[in-house]
Design an enzyme around this catalytic site. Sequence first.
Site, PDB file in Angstrom:
ATOM      1  N   ASP A 289       5.481   6.243   9.390  1.00 33.67           N
ATOM      2  CA  ASP A 289       4.768   7.455   9.008  1.00 33.67           C
ATOM      3  C   ASP A 289       4.477   7.316   7.524  1.00 33.67           C
ATOM      4  OD1 ASP A 289       3.766  10.019  10.128  1.00 33.67           O
ATOM      5  OD2 ASP A 289       4.729  10.751   8.317  1.00 33.67           O
TER       6      ASP A 289
ATOM      7  N   ARG B  34       4.205  -0.050   2.598  1.00 31.39           N
ATOM      8  CA  ARG B  34       4.670  -0.543   3.897  1.00 31.39           C
ATOM      9  C   ARG B  34       5.563  -1.766   3.693  1.00 31.39           C
ATOM     10  NH1 ARG B  34       0.114   0.375   5.569  1.00 31.39           N
ATOM     11  NH2 ARG B  34       0.631   2.461   6.256  1.00 31.39           N
TER      12      ARG B  34
ATOM     13  N   LYS C 268      -2.698  -6.970  -0.912  1.00 33.66           N
ATOM     14  CA  LYS C 268      -2.304  -5.579  -0.640  1.00 33.66           C
ATOM     15  C   LYS C 268      -0.974  -5.537   0.106  1.00 33.66           C
ATOM     16  CE  LYS C 268      -2.847  -1.465   1.941  1.00 33.66           C
ATOM     17  NZ  LYS C 268      -3.206  -0.813   3.173  1.00 33.66           N
TER      18      LYS C 268
ATOM     19  N   GLU D  28       2.862  14.529  19.033  1.00 36.85           N
ATOM     20  CA  GLU D  28       2.502  15.462  17.966  1.00 36.85           C
ATOM     21  C   GLU D  28       3.497  15.319  16.809  1.00 36.85           C
ATOM     22  OE1 GLU D  28       1.560  20.070  17.395  1.00 36.85           O
ATOM     23  OE2 GLU D  28       2.054  19.447  19.434  1.00 36.85           O
TER      24      GLU D  28
ATOM     25  N   PHE E  94      -8.077   0.173   5.226  1.00 34.70           N
ATOM     26  CA  PHE E  94      -8.361   1.338   6.071  1.00 34.70           C
ATOM     27  C   PHE E  94      -8.011   2.604   5.297  1.00 34.70           C
ATOM     28  CE2 PHE E  94      -4.041   2.686   7.231  1.00 34.70           C
ATOM     29  CZ  PHE E  94      -3.313   1.569   6.876  1.00 34.70           C
ATOM     30  N   GLY E  95      -8.275   3.743   5.908  1.00 32.96           N
ATOM     31  CA  GLY E  95      -7.861   5.032   5.349  1.00 32.96           C
ATOM     32  C   GLY E  95      -8.296   5.242   3.899  1.00 32.96           C
ATOM     33  N   TYR E  96      -7.333   5.521   3.043  1.00 34.61           N
ATOM     34  CA  TYR E  96      -7.625   5.851   1.641  1.00 34.61           C
ATOM     35  C   TYR E  96      -7.662   4.610   0.730  1.00 34.61           C
ATOM     36  CZ  TYR E  96      -6.597  10.556   3.314  1.00 34.61           C
ATOM     37  OH  TYR E  96      -6.612  11.743   4.022  1.00 34.61           O
TER      38      TYR E  96
ATOM     39  N   LYS F 243      -2.804   0.092  10.539  1.00 34.14           N
ATOM     40  CA  LYS F 243      -1.356  -0.004  10.342  1.00 34.14           C
ATOM     41  C   LYS F 243      -0.747  -1.053  11.257  1.00 34.14           C
ATOM     42  CE  LYS F 243       0.030   4.780   9.654  1.00 34.14           C
ATOM     43  NZ  LYS F 243       1.010   5.688  10.238  1.00 34.14           N
TER      44      LYS F 243
HETATM   45  P1  IMP Z   1       0.218   8.822  10.078  1.00 36.52           P
HETATM   46  O1  IMP Z   1       1.404   8.114   9.456  1.00 36.52           O
HETATM   47  O2  IMP Z   1      -0.140   8.255  11.398  1.00 36.52           O
HETATM   48  O3  IMP Z   1       0.416  10.295  10.072  1.00 36.52           O
HETATM   49  O4  IMP Z   1      -1.050   8.513   9.208  1.00 36.52           O
HETATM   50  C1  IMP Z   1      -0.970   8.179   7.865  1.00 36.52           C
HETATM   51  C2  IMP Z   1      -2.339   8.233   7.232  1.00 36.52           C
HETATM   52  O5  IMP Z   1      -2.134   7.935   5.843  1.00 36.52           O
HETATM   53  C3  IMP Z   1      -3.280   7.164   7.744  1.00 36.52           C
HETATM   54  O6  IMP Z   1      -4.155   7.649   8.717  1.00 36.52           O
HETATM   55  C4  IMP Z   1      -4.046   6.798   6.500  1.00 36.52           C
HETATM   56  O7  IMP Z   1      -5.072   7.670   6.323  1.00 36.52           O
HETATM   57  C5  IMP Z   1      -3.084   7.053   5.371  1.00 36.52           C
HETATM   58  N1  IMP Z   1      -2.477   5.788   4.986  1.00 36.52           N
HETATM   59  C6  IMP Z   1      -1.211   5.383   5.226  1.00 36.52           C
HETATM   60  N2  IMP Z   1      -1.029   4.137   4.770  1.00 36.52           N
HETATM   61  C7  IMP Z   1      -2.206   3.750   4.246  1.00 36.52           C
HETATM   62  C8  IMP Z   1      -2.634   2.546   3.627  1.00 36.52           C
HETATM   63  O8  IMP Z   1      -1.923   1.548   3.498  1.00 36.52           O
HETATM   64  N3  IMP Z   1      -3.909   2.543   3.196  1.00 36.52           N
HETATM   65  C9  IMP Z   1      -4.749   3.608   3.327  1.00 36.52           C
HETATM   66  N4  IMP Z   1      -4.415   4.731   3.910  1.00 36.52           N
HETATM   67  C10 IMP Z   1      -3.131   4.809   4.367  1.00 36.52           C
END
Ligand code: IMP
Length: 198
Positions: free
Chosen positions: A71, A186, A180, A42, A157-159, A16
């Site tokens: 978030d 975002r 992307k 938290e 990253f992530g999903y 992010k």
């Molecule tokens: P948080 O906002 O820190 O609670 O985390 C949001 C979570 O959502 C991240 O750890 C990712 O797993 C997922 N996420 C948010 N934005 C993206 C993205 O652009 N790509 C993939 N996963 C995302």
Amino acid sequence: MNKIEEIIIGTNNEGKYKEICDLLPKNVKKYFPKEYGILTPEETGKSFEENSFIKASYFSKKMNLICLSDDSGLEIDLLKGEPGIYSSRWSGEKNNFDLAIKKIFVKMNSIKTNWRNDNTARFVCCMTLFWPDGKNHLGKGTVKGKISTLKKGENGFGYDPIFIPNGYSQTFGEMKFKLKTSIDHRYNAFLKIKKFFT
Ligand code: IMP
């Protein structure tokens, strides 16, 4: 209105952080909480909006700087919006997204054996700008799409490897960074707060 010249980015998630920095003008000085030993608070809120506000006010007060927080998460219709605000927590303490993605497939399979045509989803992002004097501004953005039946791509990253945005056939994980980040949740959230930077 004074343009923002330096800012703490309210996330310790490197994926992010990189994407948010890329959205901001080059001449804005950016601080990463991890580099200053500041842990993430938290997330006790019940919505993306609340958690985004919690993070922005926390990091801003810690550094006495304007903060831009994020978030975000993935909402899957078949799972009634899960993982949603718990998107990060589904990956466990070790941030294992192979595990989080497996969990999604297991849950979707348990609800419907063939969910290929019942796979609508969206990424949501709430960004909050918070000034040390308490002033704040929120921008929300989404990107609609589908869950891929297979994990595809090594980017992002992530999903990202299981999300196919509407109008495209590639997952975010297969897309180039520039593509992307020019169509995602975002980017759409940032458009709503961009005026404070340019
Ligand atoms: P948080 O906002 O820190 O609670 O985390 C949001 C979570 O959502 C991240 O750890 C990712 O797993 C997922 N996420 C948010 N934005 C993206 C993205 O652009 N790509 C993939 N996963 C995302």
